[in-house]
Motif scaffolding. Sequence first.
Motif, PDB file in Angstrom:
ATOM      1  N   GLU A  49     -90.755 -55.367 -53.367  1.00 58.94           N
ATOM      2  CA  GLU A  49     -91.136 -54.014 -53.781  1.00 58.94           C
ATOM      3  C   GLU A  49     -91.397 -53.104 -52.583  1.00 58.94           C
ATOM      4  O   GLU A  49     -90.999 -51.943 -52.581  1.00 58.94           O
ATOM      5  N   ASP A  50     -92.042 -53.619 -51.547  1.00 54.59           N
ATOM      6  CA  ASP A  50     -92.395 -52.763 -50.407  1.00 54.59           C
ATOM      7  C   ASP A  50     -91.195 -52.388 -49.543  1.00 54.59           C
ATOM      8  O   ASP A  50     -91.279 -51.481 -48.729  1.00 54.59           O
ATOM      9  N   ARG A  51     -90.057 -53.048 -49.727  1.00 57.41           N
ATOM     10  CA  ARG A  51     -88.834 -52.709 -48.979  1.00 57.41           C
ATOM     11  C   ARG A  51     -87.976 -51.692 -49.723  1.00 57.41           C
ATOM     12  O   ARG A  51     -87.100 -51.071 -49.146  1.00 57.41           O
ATOM     13  N   ARG A  52     -88.212 -51.532 -51.041  1.00 51.90           N
ATOM     14  CA  ARG A  52     -87.377 -50.671 -51.879  1.00 51.90           C
ATOM     15  C   ARG A  52     -87.712 -49.201 -51.668  1.00 51.90           C
ATOM     16  O   ARG A  52     -88.864 -48.835 -51.504  1.00 51.90           O
ATOM     17  N   PHE A  53     -86.690 -48.365 -51.713  1.00 52.22           N
ATOM     18  CA  PHE A  53     -86.876 -46.918 -51.587  1.00 52.22           C
ATOM     19  C   PHE A  53     -87.410 -46.349 -52.894  1.00 52.22           C
ATOM     20  O   PHE A  53     -86.909 -46.673 -53.967  1.00 52.22           O
ATOM     21  N   GLN A  54     -88.382 -45.475 -52.783  1.00 51.46           N
ATOM     22  CA  GLN A  54     -88.947 -44.812 -53.956  1.00 51.46           C
ATOM     23  C   GLN A  54     -88.121 -43.570 -54.284  1.00 51.46           C
ATOM     24  O   GLN A  54     -87.670 -43.383 -55.389  1.00 51.46           O
ATOM     25  N   ASP A  55     -87.997 -42.704 -53.329  1.00 47.77           N
ATOM     26  CA  ASP A  55     -87.226 -41.469 -53.483  1.00 47.77           C
ATOM     27  C   ASP A  55     -86.077 -41.535 -52.499  1.00 47.77           C
ATOM     28  O   ASP A  55     -86.226 -42.050 -51.398  1.00 47.77           O
ATOM     29  N   PHE A  56     -84.943 -40.998 -52.892  1.00 50.61           N
ATOM     30  CA  PHE A  56     -83.789 -41.023 -51.994  1.00 50.61           C
ATOM     31  C   PHE A  56     -82.941 -39.799 -52.263  1.00 50.61           C
ATOM     32  O   PHE A  56     -82.670 -39.452 -53.406  1.00 50.61           O
ATOM     33  N   SER A  57     -82.531 -39.137 -51.203  1.00 52.19           N
ATOM     34  CA  SER A  57     -81.601 -38.016 -51.354  1.00 52.19           C
ATOM     35  C   SER A  57     -80.688 -37.977 -50.138  1.00 52.19           C
ATOM     36  O   SER A  57     -81.001 -38.533 -49.084  1.00 52.19           O
ATOM     37  N   PHE A  58     -79.554 -37.336 -50.313  1.00 49.01           N
ATOM     38  CA  PHE A  58     -78.620 -37.184 -49.198  1.00 49.01           C
ATOM     39  C   PHE A  58     -77.890 -35.870 -49.345  1.00 49.01           C
ATOM     40  O   PHE A  58     -77.808 -35.298 -50.425  1.00 49.01           O
ATOM     41  N   GLU A  59     -77.362 -35.422 -48.221  1.00 52.91           N
ATOM     42  CA  GLU A  59     -76.623 -34.164 -48.182  1.00 52.91           C
ATOM     43  C   GLU A  59     -75.402 -34.351 -47.291  1.00 52.91           C
ATOM     44  O   GLU A  59     -75.513 -34.808 -46.161  1.00 52.91           O
ATOM     45  N   PHE A  60     -74.228 -33.985 -47.831  1.00 55.18           N
ATOM     46  CA  PHE A  60     -72.974 -34.085 -47.084  1.00 55.18           C
ATOM     47  C   PHE A  60     -72.723 -32.826 -46.261  1.00 55.18           C
ATOM     48  O   PHE A  60     -73.039 -31.729 -46.706  1.00 55.18           O
ATOM     49  N   ASP A  61     -72.082 -33.006 -45.118  1.00 56.53           N
ATOM     50  CA  ASP A  61     -71.534 -31.887 -44.362  1.00 56.53           C
ATOM     51  C   ASP A  61     -70.035 -32.153 -44.248  1.00 56.53           C
ATOM     52  O   ASP A  61     -69.607 -33.051 -43.518  1.00 56.53           O
TER      53      ASP A  61
ATOM     54  N   ASN B 257     -98.234 -52.384 -45.807  1.00 51.37           N
ATOM     55  CA  ASN B 257     -99.657 -52.037 -45.735  1.00 51.37           C
ATOM     56  C   ASN B 257    -100.028 -50.936 -46.724  1.00 51.37           C
ATOM     57  O   ASN B 257    -101.149 -50.448 -46.713  1.00 51.37           O
ATOM     58  N   GLY B 258     -99.095 -50.527 -47.579  1.00 54.61           N
ATOM     59  CA  GLY B 258     -99.358 -49.522 -48.601  1.00 54.61           C
ATOM     60  C   GLY B 258     -99.215 -48.086 -48.127  1.00 54.61           C
ATOM     61  O   GLY B 258     -99.334 -47.160 -48.920  1.00 54.61           O
ATOM     62  N   VAL B 259     -98.949 -47.868 -46.849  1.00 57.76           N
ATOM     63  CA  VAL B 259     -98.786 -46.525 -46.304  1.00 57.76           C
ATOM     64  C   VAL B 259     -97.356 -46.059 -46.564  1.00 57.76           C
ATOM     65  O   VAL B 259     -96.397 -46.802 -46.345  1.00 57.76           O
ATOM     66  N   LEU B 260     -97.224 -44.825 -47.027  1.00 53.71           N
ATOM     67  CA  LEU B 260     -95.909 -44.265 -47.327  1.00 53.71           C
ATOM     68  C   LEU B 260     -95.114 -44.079 -46.035  1.00 53.71           C
ATOM     69  O   LEU B 260     -95.577 -43.456 -45.089  1.00 53.71           O
ATOM     70  N   GLU B 261     -93.934 -44.651 -46.000  1.00 56.54           N
ATOM     71  CA  GLU B 261     -93.055 -44.594 -44.825  1.00 56.54           C
ATOM     72  C   GLU B 261     -91.901 -43.641 -45.122  1.00 56.54           C
ATOM     73  O   GLU B 261     -91.226 -43.776 -46.133  1.00 56.54           O
TER      74      GLU B 261
END
Length: 172
Positions: free
Chosen positions: A122-134, A150-154
């Motif tokens: 769970e701690d390795r999984r991305f919560q939010d994800f976005s991308f933008e193409f150029d 450690n529960g800190v948002l990375e």
Amino acid sequence: RVQYLCAWIQMSTHFFHGQMIYDQYLPQFGEIVDLASLVVDIDNICWPQSRGPCFTLDVAMVQPLYFVARRCRDALLRRRALEIMKRTGRAGIYSGKSIAKIAEWVIRTEEGDESFGGPISEDRRFQDFSFEFDQFTLKAQVWTTRSGSNGVLEHISELLDLSDGGGSPWIP
């Protein structure tokens, strides 16, 4: 059916914030990958001499395969989705090869040293994800967050190269 399964999983998990909720949908993720493979590989069966991947609408196959690569926690199923995605679509901003490079980065970054070692924690999984193409530089900027061990948002951000040495991924 592929679109139905994606919509069903997305609606069923909408109110859950933890990534572990996706574990119960492993059979549906497998079905998405199997059905997408049948559609994408039909060109190779019918026209074995054809060059390049089949053309499918981006929303038809690329998005569901990307969804599996992003949300499924089974490493082997994610890689199957990634390989099929690379053979999907010829043109457009959401060509399979372009989105596959982003999905590949997601898989590599989430799994780290856990590759093929079972479900991603769970701690390795991305919560939010976005991308933008150029389209001009053939780059994609990705942004994501995850809660570390450690529960800190990375916060993670990276610039990805989408070119494959053969020109623009958006031009057939």
